[in-house]
Design a protein around this motif. Sequence first.
Motif, mmCIF file in Angstrom:
data_model
loop_
_atom_site.group_PDB
_atom_site.id
_atom_site.type_symbol
_atom_site.label_atom_id
_atom_site.label_comp_id
_atom_site.label_asym_id
_atom_site.label_seq_id
_atom_site.Cartn_x
_atom_site.Cartn_y
_atom_site.Cartn_z
ATOM 1 N N VAL A 285 3.544 -36.964 7.934
ATOM 2 C CA VAL A 285 3.687 -38.421 7.820
ATOM 3 C C VAL A 285 4.352 -38.794 6.502
ATOM 4 O O VAL A 285 5.312 -39.578 6.465
ATOM 5 N N ALA A 286 3.851 -38.238 5.408
ATOM 6 C CA ALA A 286 4.440 -38.559 4.103
ATOM 7 C C ALA A 286 5.865 -38.026 3.990
ATOM 8 O O ALA A 286 6.714 -38.655 3.359
ATOM 9 N N GLY A 287 6.138 -36.873 4.612
ATOM 10 C CA GLY A 287 7.492 -36.334 4.569
ATOM 11 C C GLY A 287 8.488 -37.200 5.315
ATOM 12 O O GLY A 287 9.629 -37.379 4.875
ATOM 13 N N LEU A 288 8.069 -37.761 6.448
ATOM 14 C CA LEU A 288 8.959 -38.656 7.194
ATOM 15 C C LEU A 288 9.109 -40.004 6.506
ATOM 16 O O LEU A 288 10.170 -40.623 6.559
ATOM 17 N N TRP A 289 8.046 -40.447 5.833
ATOM 18 C CA TRP A 289 8.087 -41.753 5.175
ATOM 19 C C TRP A 289 8.919 -41.700 3.897
ATOM 20 O O TRP A 289 9.709 -42.602 3.615
ATOM 21 N N ARG A 290 8.741 -40.626 3.118
ATOM 22 C CA ARG A 290 9.471 -40.491 1.848
ATOM 23 C C ARG A 290 10.131 -39.116 1.833
ATOM 24 O O ARG A 290 9.739 -38.229 1.083
ATOM 25 N N TRP A 291 11.138 -38.978 2.670
ATOM 26 C CA TRP A 291 11.764 -37.662 2.852
ATOM 27 C C TRP A 291 12.553 -37.220 1.629
ATOM 28 O O TRP A 291 12.853 -36.033 1.484
ATOM 29 N N ARG A 292 12.874 -38.131 0.745
ATOM 30 C CA ARG A 292 13.601 -37.746 -0.465
ATOM 31 C C ARG A 292 12.674 -37.156 -1.534
ATOM 32 O O ARG A 292 13.150 -36.692 -2.559
ATOM 33 N N ARG A 293 11.383 -37.213 -1.297
ATOM 34 C CA ARG A 293 10.420 -36.661 -2.249
ATOM 35 C C ARG A 293 9.533 -35.627 -1.569
ATOM 36 O O ARG A 293 8.303 -35.673 -1.678
ATOM 37 N N LEU A 294 10.165 -34.728 -0.854
ATOM 38 C CA LEU A 294 9.409 -33.699 -0.141
ATOM 39 C C LEU A 294 8.648 -32.790 -1.095
ATOM 40 O O LEU A 294 7.604 -32.232 -0.721
ATOM 41 N N HIS A 295 9.169 -32.598 -2.314
ATOM 42 C CA HIS A 295 8.477 -31.736 -3.271
ATOM 43 C C HIS A 295 7.124 -32.331 -3.669
ATOM 44 O O HIS A 295 6.128 -31.611 -3.760
ATOM 45 N N TRP A 296 7.082 -33.651 -3.853
ATOM 46 C CA TRP A 296 5.799 -34.285 -4.162
ATOM 47 C C TRP A 296 4.896 -34.331 -2.934
ATOM 48 O O TRP A 296 3.666 -34.264 -3.050
ATOM 49 N N THR A 297 5.495 -34.449 -1.751
ATOM 50 C CA THR A 297 4.696 -34.423 -0.527
ATOM 51 C C THR A 297 4.019 -33.079 -0.343
ATOM 52 O O THR A 297 2.838 -33.004 0.030
ATOM 53 N N ALA A 298 4.753 -31.993 -0.595
ATOM 54 C CA ALA A 298 4.157 -30.659 -0.482
ATOM 55 C C ALA A 298 3.012 -30.490 -1.474
ATOM 56 O O ALA A 298 1.947 -29.957 -1.131
ATOM 57 N N LEU A 299 3.208 -30.964 -2.690
ATOM 58 C CA LEU A 299 2.141 -30.876 -3.691
ATOM 59 C C LEU A 299 0.926 -31.698 -3.261
ATOM 60 O O LEU A 299 -0.226 -31.242 -3.389
ATOM 61 N N GLY A 300 1.162 -32.890 -2.748
ATOM 62 C CA GLY A 300 0.055 -33.725 -2.293
ATOM 63 C C GLY A 300 -0.707 -33.099 -1.143
ATOM 64 O O GLY A 300 -1.939 -33.189 -1.079
#
Length: 204
Positions: free
Chosen positions: A30-45
């Motif tokens: 969900v977070a990756g689709l919502w903010r796909w330009r910040r996948l690195h922070w999504t993975a950390l989260g």
Amino acid sequence: MGNTLDLLSGLSRDELRNFSWAAAIVFALVAGLWRWRRLHWTALGAVLLFAALNAGAGIYVLNTFRDSRWSAGGEPPLSAPSFSETPIVGQYLGPLDSALQGVVGGVNDFLAFKQALPVALDFLAVSGWALLLSFPLAVLAAVISFAMARRRAADFEEYRATVDLLKDELEQVKRQISAGNSVDTEFPAEDGVTDARPRLSGQG
């Protein structure tokens, strides 16, 4: 809080483990689709969420160590014999029953805790490994964010340089137009002077 505990009370050990994985994966998607330009922070989260859920599961197991879910295949609980039903002297042995029940209850709590402890440590160990993984991910995310910030700054500087260049060209065009207008206003006056001279010579 009570609703959350009621929900967890219906989950087995494997379901509790699968819940942590499913929640982390759903968050990442969900977070990756919502903010796909910040996948690195999504993975950390997602990794931090996974670590927090496993740590919470370990604490939950310790708080509910008497639950039979954590003692599957373990030692059965002990039961205290009753002396109060002994003929003739049973009425005098009632306090002994209470004392034995207290001792047996303490032993059963110890056995239940001993059986639940490995389950809790399993969840806590997974949480620890996830936290260890989060440190290099945090460094990587910070490096990527720094690189992206530098690239945005470079793009902004290039854009500003382009705007300044366009402003200079526009000023040059304005100056050329102003110079052209001033020349056009001077030419008619000179024509008037040259036209007047022949008329004067003709009169002489």
